[in-house]
Design a protein around this motif. Structure first.
Motif, PDB file in Angstrom:
ATOM      1  N   LYS A   2       0.830  -1.197   0.000  1.00 12.02           N
ATOM      2  CA  LYS A   2       0.000   0.000   0.000  1.00 12.02           C
ATOM      3  C   LYS A   2       0.867   1.251   0.000  1.00 12.02           C
ATOM      4  CE  LYS A   2      -3.256  -2.896   1.394  1.00 12.02           C
ATOM      5  NZ  LYS A   2      -3.237  -4.027   2.275  1.00 12.02           N
ATOM      6  N   PHE A  57      -6.706   1.274   6.253  1.00 12.35           N
ATOM      7  CA  PHE A  57      -7.097   0.047   5.554  1.00 12.35           C
ATOM      8  C   PHE A  57      -7.798  -0.963   6.465  1.00 12.35           C
ATOM      9  CE2 PHE A  57      -4.504   1.779   2.295  1.00 12.35           C
ATOM     10  CZ  PHE A  57      -5.019   1.246   1.121  1.00 12.35           C
ATOM     11  N   TYR A  58      -7.348  -1.082   7.685  1.00 13.42           N
ATOM     12  CA  TYR A  58      -7.898  -2.138   8.546  1.00 13.42           C
ATOM     13  C   TYR A  58      -8.324  -1.595   9.901  1.00 13.42           C
ATOM     14  CZ  TYR A  58      -5.884  -4.850   4.818  1.00 13.42           C
ATOM     15  OH  TYR A  58      -5.578  -5.317   3.568  1.00 13.42           O
ATOM     16  N   HIS A 153      -2.267  -9.492   5.911  1.00 10.78           N
ATOM     17  CA  HIS A 153      -1.894  -8.243   5.259  1.00 10.78           C
ATOM     18  C   HIS A 153      -0.646  -7.625   5.871  1.00 10.78           C
ATOM     19  CE1 HIS A 153      -6.083  -8.742   4.260  1.00 10.78           C
ATOM     20  NE2 HIS A 153      -6.402  -8.605   5.517  1.00 10.78           N
ATOM     21  N   ASN A 468      -3.008  -4.541 -10.114  1.00  9.40           N
ATOM     22  CA  ASN A 468      -2.966  -5.904  -9.566  1.00  9.40           C
ATOM     23  C   ASN A 468      -2.324  -6.861 -10.544  1.00  9.40           C
ATOM     24  OD1 ASN A 468      -4.143  -5.349  -7.160  1.00  9.40           O
ATOM     25  ND2 ASN A 468      -6.201  -5.970  -7.761  1.00  9.40           N
TER      26      ASN A 468
ATOM     27  N   ARG B  38      -3.852  -8.426  -4.177  1.00 15.29           N
ATOM     28  CA  ARG B  38      -4.067  -7.082  -3.652  1.00 15.29           C
ATOM     29  C   ARG B  38      -4.218  -7.096  -2.142  1.00 15.29           C
ATOM     30  NH1 ARG B  38      -7.213  -3.794  -1.651  1.00 15.29           N
ATOM     31  NH2 ARG B  38      -9.033  -5.129  -1.575  1.00 15.29           N
ATOM     32  N   LEU B  39      -4.844  -8.157  -1.648  1.00 14.14           N
ATOM     33  CA  LEU B  39      -5.117  -8.206  -0.221  1.00 14.14           C
ATOM     34  C   LEU B  39      -3.887  -8.582   0.593  1.00 14.14           C
ATOM     35  CD1 LEU B  39      -8.587  -9.921  -0.460  1.00 14.14           C
ATOM     36  CD2 LEU B  39      -8.127  -7.585   0.249  1.00 14.14           C
ATOM     37  N   TRP B  92     -13.745  -6.868   1.725  1.00 14.61           N
ATOM     38  CA  TRP B  92     -12.517  -7.650   1.853  1.00 14.61           C
ATOM     39  C   TRP B  92     -11.406  -6.815   2.488  1.00 14.61           C
ATOM     40  CZ3 TRP B  92     -12.492 -10.323  -3.625  1.00 14.61           C
ATOM     41  CH2 TRP B  92     -13.382 -11.404  -3.591  1.00 14.61           C
ATOM     42  N   SER B  93     -11.576  -5.526   2.485  1.00 13.22           N
ATOM     43  CA  SER B  93     -10.535  -4.678   3.087  1.00 13.22           C
ATOM     44  C   SER B  93     -10.778  -4.483   4.571  1.00 13.22           C
ATOM     45  CB  SER B  93     -10.499  -3.311   2.400  1.00 13.22           C
ATOM     46  OG  SER B  93      -9.938  -3.429   1.132  1.00 13.22           O
ATOM     47  N   LEU B 288     -10.760  -0.457  -5.018  1.00 14.22           N
ATOM     48  CA  LEU B 288     -10.102  -1.438  -4.148  1.00 14.22           C
ATOM     49  C   LEU B 288     -10.317  -2.878  -4.626  1.00 14.22           C
ATOM     50  CD1 LEU B 288     -11.106   0.088  -0.697  1.00 14.22           C
ATOM     51  CD2 LEU B 288      -8.793  -0.006  -1.626  1.00 14.22           C
ATOM     52  N   THR B 289     -10.978  -3.015  -5.770  1.00 14.43           N
ATOM     53  CA  THR B 289     -11.373  -4.347  -6.261  1.00 14.43           C
ATOM     54  C   THR B 289     -12.060  -5.133  -5.137  1.00 14.43           C
ATOM     55  OG1 THR B 289      -9.170  -4.242  -7.258  1.00 14.43           O
ATOM     56  CG2 THR B 289     -10.553  -6.066  -7.918  1.00 14.43           C
TER      57      THR B 289
END
Lengths: 613, 326
Positions: A2, A57-58, A153, A468, B38-39, B92-93, B288-289
């Motif tokens: 990221k 993000f999380y 992640h 991606n 991506r994740l 998924w994020s 973010l797909t």
């Protein structure tokens, strides 16, 4: 990765800026260190109103977050660690870990395998626990970090030297022990000199058992995060930690409000100032619109905006605004990765020839000129090596526009130039360059690249694919790529976080050069013509060099080792074509009266921002 | 009519199923980039990627995965008792439930839609009537100029222009986005929707002006209008009682579909004005797909279109006696 996206975004927004708009960098870091004379002149109190284009993000989960903005909010405000950083730029020591929750730097056994941390007295968790932080809280964090089901992640791979870490899978990690409430002992299988850095990462911040028991799941824990820093979510006071409703100040995807943590004692904290009383973050918006709000004073700072071409021109040329921008070299690199096993780049002379001929000046001007950063001539940003190699340029050329003569001489030495005329005459030189789709500037960069290498007889077909797909293709041997556009930022202030992920271990998801791949893996994907070392690793490899540098304790001697390896990489292996060491950019409103660039996170140090009203 | 409705409903369901398949194929199978890539963080080892695929349910056969996502859309005996099963439809994020996001964001989109529709009907229909009734007059030319400009100017240009002029330069309008802690109604009251409504309304109103004008002109030349005039009815009565109703019938069709389209998310307008509605959610999820969110929003938008189509067909028959259910 990221962090790569941040860099890519920065590249994108800066690209349209004409070179003329850059009049050199403007560093504005009026902040001062703790306890210094002028820090008392800085006003305290007030509300820092901020915006950001996208959410954490999380959910500020310290274990899962792998994003510089999240790391800054954890560092500044919510999740103190054993060691941490001052929130200053590198030239003021901002890249050096300091004791934070620990009383001092850790002690290490003679064999380098046992590290012992002592926790300060009086360091407390905030609401609703308001209890002293103990060693077991650190054990919780490491155990959770080891859980692959809960943490796909993050960066657990940095911690595999800890005894039993890889096998624990969320259970007790054998090598991490709370000897008593104030003493944490970490036992390693192999020496890990980066332990001070690793225990400055948010993933090692203490997590109270009460929170682990109630909200173990990824993201959910972040929504209820009990603070150990100067700020906490609004609404933590009296919160039922076992409940399902997060505090009012934590509205994931939308907004965050931080207020002062009543249990934070500044006497225990030598690293943070915590000037403002309250921090508000609103999530969402388009970059230029958010920067306009900053300019109009609607908000004080856009945390992740960087700059657009329009705002950069305005802030670097308008005297009234020049004090409201900070440009500082990031610990990052924009580069092209070369697959060193794919013809024609399996020949080091071809790789060198491309480095000789590339018009880096054109790429730099496309990226925005001076405000975008410095032209890069080697692999590791000098700031990460104490300034070593700052003037090092193994492939110099007039005005950085490329040297066709030297490039041709180099090509003559290559097996792909059969007639020795300095031009590749092998069909393998008809190849491709991969870049990101939907980004005109990335495509223009590829065009400059292709034009630059054309005199060498290398024809590059530009292939633009989504991000991606690019990462997937460029990081897998079966992709048989040659050149891939890339960017990288540090995880912690050590060159190891460049060498290890980018140039070691072969197919690891980030290594577009595939250095460190085994001969077996290469052969399985149809590669040939390479030699292997005794361990079965294809040559070239820098694994041994990395190990050698890491055997040296952190300090000037280790920095020199990394600097030497930087030169070896650029002169003997040449797995990359460095383009630029980018700048981090922050823009703030007139309401902000104190700012400091945090080298660790690469954005403003939130605890050091003070506001007038 | 009952059989007609049942047949149309079944057809609508078939359309939705086809859309789920297309969406799933595009986002799961078509892109060469694996969502697990991506994740994953920087560690993209096979073990980590396999773990991620397992965590998000992408480690099974194509049809099993597809079936799981389709079943998750609706309540299913023995599996989930609610729409958008939270065990499947979560980001998924950041793990936020898709339903939660949609429930929070839909009112914003509905507010944007209702305001814009009212505005463009108030602008478009009177202008269209005026242009038709005062054909070749200055009013007609002004109306048609407005229509030409409105149809020509892209939404993103008009939106940015309005924001620049009325907020950034003049300070007459509030800045974009909701203020921290403000409710939807507070934001409406503070005028946060005004420029967005105008942006959407101008482009649509222009189109409606042209359509209403054209229909009116056509209707006014019909024999029954001539008959009405010959019977001595006032021009006002002829225009508004006899011509207008017939002219507006096609507008109903357009309006239904336009409303449905907007409810699926006015992506550009929501983005420009930082209105966190369905369109903004779709855009962020695409970026973010984030497949579960994309799937849910796509199906929601398709659902609105299908339902609107059905409603429009029913209303159309009510408005136009010549139309029969068959």
């Amino acid at each position: 990765m990221k962090r790569y996206l941040r860099i890519a975004a920065l590249v994108a927004v800066l690209t349209l800026v004409a070179a003329a708009c850059g009049g050199g960098t403007s560093t504005s870091t009026p902040g001062t260190g703790p306890g210094t004379e002028t820090s008392s002149d800085i006003p305290t109190g007030g509300t820092l109103k901020t915006v950001m284009t996208q959410d954490f993000f999380y959910g500020l989960d310290p274990t899962a977050e792998y994003y510089s903005v999240s790391w800054e909010f954890l560092r500044c405000c919510m999740a103190r660690t054993m060691l941490s950083y001052t929130g200053k730029p590198a030239e003021e020591g901002g890249g050096e870990p300091q004791p934070d929750l620990a009383t001092d730097m850790p002690t290490v056994s003679d064999d380098g395998l046992v590290w012992t941390f002592t926790i300060k007295d009086g360091v407390m968790f905030g609401d609703p626990l308001n209890r002293e932080i103990v060693a077991e809280d650190f054990v919780n964090a490491i155990n959770r970090l080891s859980d692959p089901k809960n943490n796909t992640h993050g960066y657990p791979f940095y911690y595999t030297a800890i005894k039993g870490f890889s096998e624990a899978e969320g259970d007790q990690v054998e090598g991490v022990k709370a000897l008593d409430d104030k003493t944490l002992e970490v036992t390693l299988d192999v020496p890990e000199p980066d332990m001070p850095f690793l225990f400055g990462m948010a993933a090692t911040a203490p997590i109270p058992t009460e929170l682990i028991d109630a909200h173990y799941k990824e993201v959910e824990l972040g929504q209820f995060l009990v603070s150990s820093g100067p700020y906490q979510y609004e609404g933590m006071e009296g919160l039922d930690l076992t409940g399902k409703t997060p505090p009012t100040g934590m509205d994931i995807n939308k907004a965050y409000v931080f207020e002062r943590n009543p249990s934070w004692d500044e006497a225990t904290d030598d690293l943070r100032f915590a000037y403002v009383d309250r921090i508000e973050i609103t999530v969402g918006g388009e970059v230029q619109d958010l920067l306009d709000k900053v300019e109009q004073g609607v908000v004080d700072w856009c945390i992740d905006c960087g700059a657009t071409a329009t705002s950069l021109q305005k802030y670097t040329t308008d005297p009234a605004l020049q004090d409201n921008i900070n440009l500082h070299p990031a610990d990052a690199l924009a580069y092209h990765g070369i697959n060193v096993f794919q013809p024609p780049f399996d020949d080091v002379h071809v790789r060198k020839a491309v480095n000789w001929i590339l018009d880096k000046d054109a790429l730099w001007r496309l990226a925005g000129g001076p405000p975008s950063g410095d032209i890069a001539n080697h692999f590791i940003p000098p700031g990460m090596m104490g300034g070593l190699n700052a003037d090092y340029n193994p492939y110099p050329s007039p005005n950085n526009q490329g040297d066709p003569t030297q490039a041709a001489e180099e090509m003559k030495l290559s097996a792909y130039d059969g007639d020795g005329d300095g031009v590749c005459d092998d069909p393998a030189c008809d190849t491709q360059i991969l870049t990101v789709t939907g980004d005109n500037d990335a495509i223009k960069s590829a065009e400059i690249f292709a034009d630059s290498v054309e005199p060498l007889g290398i024809t590059l077909k530009i292939t633009a694919i989504n991000y991606n797909a690019l990462v997937a293709k460029c990081s897998q041997l079966q992709g048989h790529t040659t050149l891939c556009a890339a960017g990288w930022g540090k995880d912690y202030p050590s060159p190891y976080t460049f060498f290890f992920p980018l140039l070691d271990q072969g197919e690891n998801g980030s290594n577009y050069a595939f250095i460190g791949a085994t001969g077996e893996a290469l052969a399985a994907e149809g590669y040939s013509g390479f030699d292997v070392d005794d361990a079965g690793i294809a040559i070239p490899s820098i694994t041994a060099d990395i190990v050698a540098c890491r055997a040296i304790p952190i300090g000037p001697e280790q920095a020199q080792c990394w600097a030497d390896l930087d030169k070896k990489v650029m002169e003997e292996i040449v797995p990359v074509i460095p383009r630029r060491f980018p700048n981090d950019i922050d823009i703030w409103s007139d309401n902000v009266v104190n700012y400091s660039y945090d080298q660790f996170a690469g954005i403003g140090a939130v605890d050091q921002i003070a506001v007038a009203g | 009519m009952g059989r007609y409705l049942i047949r149309r409903t079944l057809f609508g369901i078939l359309v939705l199923v086809v859309i789920t398949q297309v969406t799933f194929f595009i986002f799961i199978k078509l892109p060469p980039g694996d969502p697990a890539y991506r994740l994953a963080g920087k560690d993209k080892s096979d073990e980590v990627l396999a773990q991620i695929r397992h965590n998000i349910g992408l480690d099974q056969g194509y049809w099993v995965m597809y079936g799981r996502f389709v079943k998750g859309l609706v309540p299913w005996p023995g599996e989930a008792d609610e729409f958008l099963d939270p065990d499947i439809y979560y980001s998924w994020s950041n793990k936020v439930e898709v339903k939660e996001e949609i429930v929070e964001r839909l009112p914003v989109t509905v507010t944007l839609t209702i305001g814009a529709v009212i505005l463009w009907l108030l602008m478009g229909i009177p202008l269209g009537i005026l242009s038709a009734v005062k054909r070749r007059s200055a009013a007609d030319r002004a109306g048609m100029t407005f229509a030409l400009l409105g149809v020509s100017i892209p939404t993103f240009v008009l939106g940015l222009l309005l924001n620049y002029v009325f907020w950034y330069k003049l300070g007459w309008a509030p800045p974009t986005g909701f203020d921290l802690g403000d409710s939807l109604w507070q934001s409406v009251w503070e005028g946060k929707f005004l420029l967005a409504w105008i942006t959407l309304a101008v482009t649509s109103a222009a189109f409606y002006t042209r359509v209403v004008r054209g229909n009116m002109l056509e209707t006014l030349s019909e024999d029954y209008i001539r008959t009405a005039r010959a019977k001595g009815l006032s021009e006002r009565r002829v225009t508004y009682k006899h011509a207008l109703r017939a002219s507006l019938t096609p507008v109903v069709t357009m309006l239904g579909l336009d409303i449905a389209g907007l409810l699926g998310g006015a992506v550009i307008t929501e983005n420009i004005f930082n209105l966190r509605g369905i369109g903004d959610y779709a855009l962020a999820s695409l970026d973010l797909t984030d497949f579960p969110a994309v799937m849910a929003v796509t199906i929601l938008a398709a659902f609105f279109i299908v339902v609107a189509n059905l409603i429009v067909d029913v209303i159309y028959a009510a408005l136009d006696p010549r139309v029969r259910y068959a």
